[in-house]
Design an enzyme around this catalytic site. Structure first.
Site, short mmCIF file in Angstrom:
data_model
loop_
_atom_site.label_atom_id
_atom_site.label_comp_id
_atom_site.label_asym_id
_atom_site.label_seq_id
_atom_site.Cartn_x
_atom_site.Cartn_y
_atom_site.Cartn_z
N GLU A 1 36.08 42.18 54.11
CA GLU A 1 37.29 42.66 53.48
C GLU A 1 37.44 44.15 53.74
O GLU A 1 36.52 44.92 53.42
CB GLU A 1 37.23 42.39 51.97
CG GLU A 1 38.55 42.59 51.29
CD GLU A 1 38.56 42.00 49.88
OE1 GLU A 1 38.68 42.79 48.92
OE2 GLU A 1 38.44 40.76 49.74
N HIS B 1 43.88 41.27 48.12
CA HIS B 1 43.06 41.43 46.92
C HIS B 1 43.88 42.02 45.77
O HIS B 1 43.49 43.01 45.14
CB HIS B 1 41.85 42.31 47.22
CG HIS B 1 40.68 42.03 46.32
ND1 HIS B 1 39.38 42.10 46.74
CD2 HIS B 1 40.61 41.67 45.01
CE1 HIS B 1 38.57 41.81 45.74
NE2 HIS B 1 39.30 41.55 44.67
N GLY C 1 44.11 40.72 40.66
CA GLY C 1 43.76 41.40 39.42
C GLY C 1 44.55 42.65 39.14
O GLY C 1 44.21 43.41 38.22
N ALA C 2 45.63 42.89 39.89
CA ALA C 2 46.40 44.12 39.72
C ALA C 2 47.62 43.86 38.85
O ALA C 2 48.51 43.08 39.23
CB ALA C 2 46.83 44.66 41.09
N ASP D 1 43.21 35.51 48.48
CA ASP D 1 43.37 36.89 48.03
C ASP D 1 42.13 37.71 48.31
O ASP D 1 42.14 38.93 48.16
CB ASP D 1 43.68 36.92 46.53
CG ASP D 1 44.03 38.30 46.02
OD1 ASP D 1 44.97 38.91 46.57
OD2 ASP D 1 43.38 38.78 45.08
N ALA E 1 38.31 34.58 44.03
CA ALA E 1 37.01 34.99 43.48
C ALA E 1 36.27 35.92 44.44
O ALA E 1 36.28 37.14 44.27
CB ALA E 1 36.17 33.76 43.15
N ASP F 1 30.80 23.19 37.31
CA ASP F 1 30.04 24.38 36.97
C ASP F 1 28.76 23.93 36.29
O ASP F 1 28.79 23.46 35.15
CB ASP F 1 30.84 25.30 36.04
CG ASP F 1 30.16 26.64 35.82
OD1 ASP F 1 28.91 26.70 35.91
OD2 ASP F 1 30.87 27.62 35.55
#
Length: 339
Positions: free
Chosen positions: A294, A313, A316-317, A289, A264, A204
């Site tokens: 999409e 996706h 994040g759930a 994911d 991501a 990064d």
């Protein structure tokens, strides 16, 4: 469906959906602002997909109906409602805050809100815990070949061959994991991996070296990360520089037998190049994911591959994401309305 609750206090429109409902938002607001008056509306998302609407992205709902609701309201709180120019103009003069329970308010015309003098608050990092846990769980599951083994057993085949040495996979404590991106989610993944005893590398250009060192992460060039990692996990933002950061060249540079994990953005990976790389058998597999586009097109070859674990996706759930997002946005909006 709309219902009205008449009490004394500020009037707040709660625009929810099947994940973060208007009722959940209203309960959080009630705890934060005793006497608040709330009006509820909910869309069919996630059963009905979100879309782009009148200049905003990833939105669900009818902006015309929402515009009628916000007339005279003190605030609007939402997850995915389309907060378009029409909605903002309808609330201009009374709206004192727009609260969005997302990391980025892409479903809000922020320029229009700024022109109207309405502050927009959102929740950076709101799902970092859920995504980080998904990543680590997916690494364990995919490295050990469990998704395909479960699918075979579901189809009635007891696959004892999974105990053959060449079919088994490594434990995380024996793995070097490379993180492409060291934002909030990447840092949390690194923390979890340290508990398993993994060696963690990261690439990064914007990461703080001291912060990375404290997290037990060694910052390296991308080429070194790809060559040294048993697992490559993507946590970078999507920019012109990161689009297809994992393309044919990067895939060829990855360690043979390694695993790719992407939670991501789908556009970080050249999916055609990934499909070709999996054809060669060079990679162990991939966990995806997110996709580009999409949802993926019907017949997308990647989602049908046995060495690919694909989920829609969902990283994040979690229950905590929904509940804590409602509580956090209620605090943010409450702070503004009390000022």
């Amino acid at each position: 469906m709309t219902e009205r609750h008449r009490q004394d206090g500020p009037r707040v429109v709660c625009a929810g959906d099947g994940f973060i409902s208007s009722a959940l938002l209203a309960r959080a607001l009630g705890r934060e602002l005793p006497g608040v008056r709330t009006e509820h509306t909910d869309t069919g998302w996630p059963t009905e997909p979100f879309t782009g609407v009148d200049g905003v992205r990833e939105a669900s709902g009818d902006p015309r109906a929402l515009a009628e609701l916000v007339r005279g309201a003190d605030a609007l709180v939402t997850h995915l409602a389309p907060v378009t120019v029409q909605v903002i103009e309808a609330g201009a003069g009374t709206l004192r805050a727009i609260g969005v329970t997302r990391g980025g308010p892409v479903n809000v015309d922020t320029a229009a809100a700024e022109r109207a003098g309405i502050p927009v608050v959102n929740l950076p990092g709101r799902n970092l815990g859920a995504v980080a846990e998904y990543c680590v769980g997916a690494m364990i599951t995919a490295l050990r070949g469990l998704p395909s083994a479960a699918a075979r057993l579901s189809a009635g085949h007891w696959d004892a061959e999974g105990f053959r040495y060449e079919r088994t996979g490594p434990e995380l404590r024996a793995c070097t994991v490379g993180l492409v991106g060291m934002g909030a989610v990447g840092r949390r993944v690194a923390e979890l991996l340290r508990a398993f005893g993994s060696t963690v590398l990261a690439h990064d250009p914007y990461a703080d070296p001291d912060e990375a060192r404290r997290a037990g992460v060694r910052l390296v060039p991308l080429a070194e990360l790809l060559a040294e990692s048993d697992v490559v996990s993507l946590h970078a933002r999507l920019t012109d520089e990161t689009r297809h950061v994992i393309g044919a060249e990067a895939l060829a540079a990855m360690r043979p037998g390694s695993l790719l994990v992407n939670t991501a953005r789908g556009e970080l990976v050249d999916h055609r190049a990934l499909d070709r790389a999996l054809d060669t058998g060079r990679l162990r597999g991939a966990v995806l994911d997110v996709f580009d586009p999409e949802p993926p097109a019907p017949g997308d070859p990647l989602t049908a591959r046995p060495e690919v674990w694909a989920t829609p996706h969902l990283a994040g759930a979690s229950t905590q994401v929904a509940e804590e997002s409602a509580e956090r946005i209620a605090r943010e909006v409450g702070r503004i309305l009390r000022s």
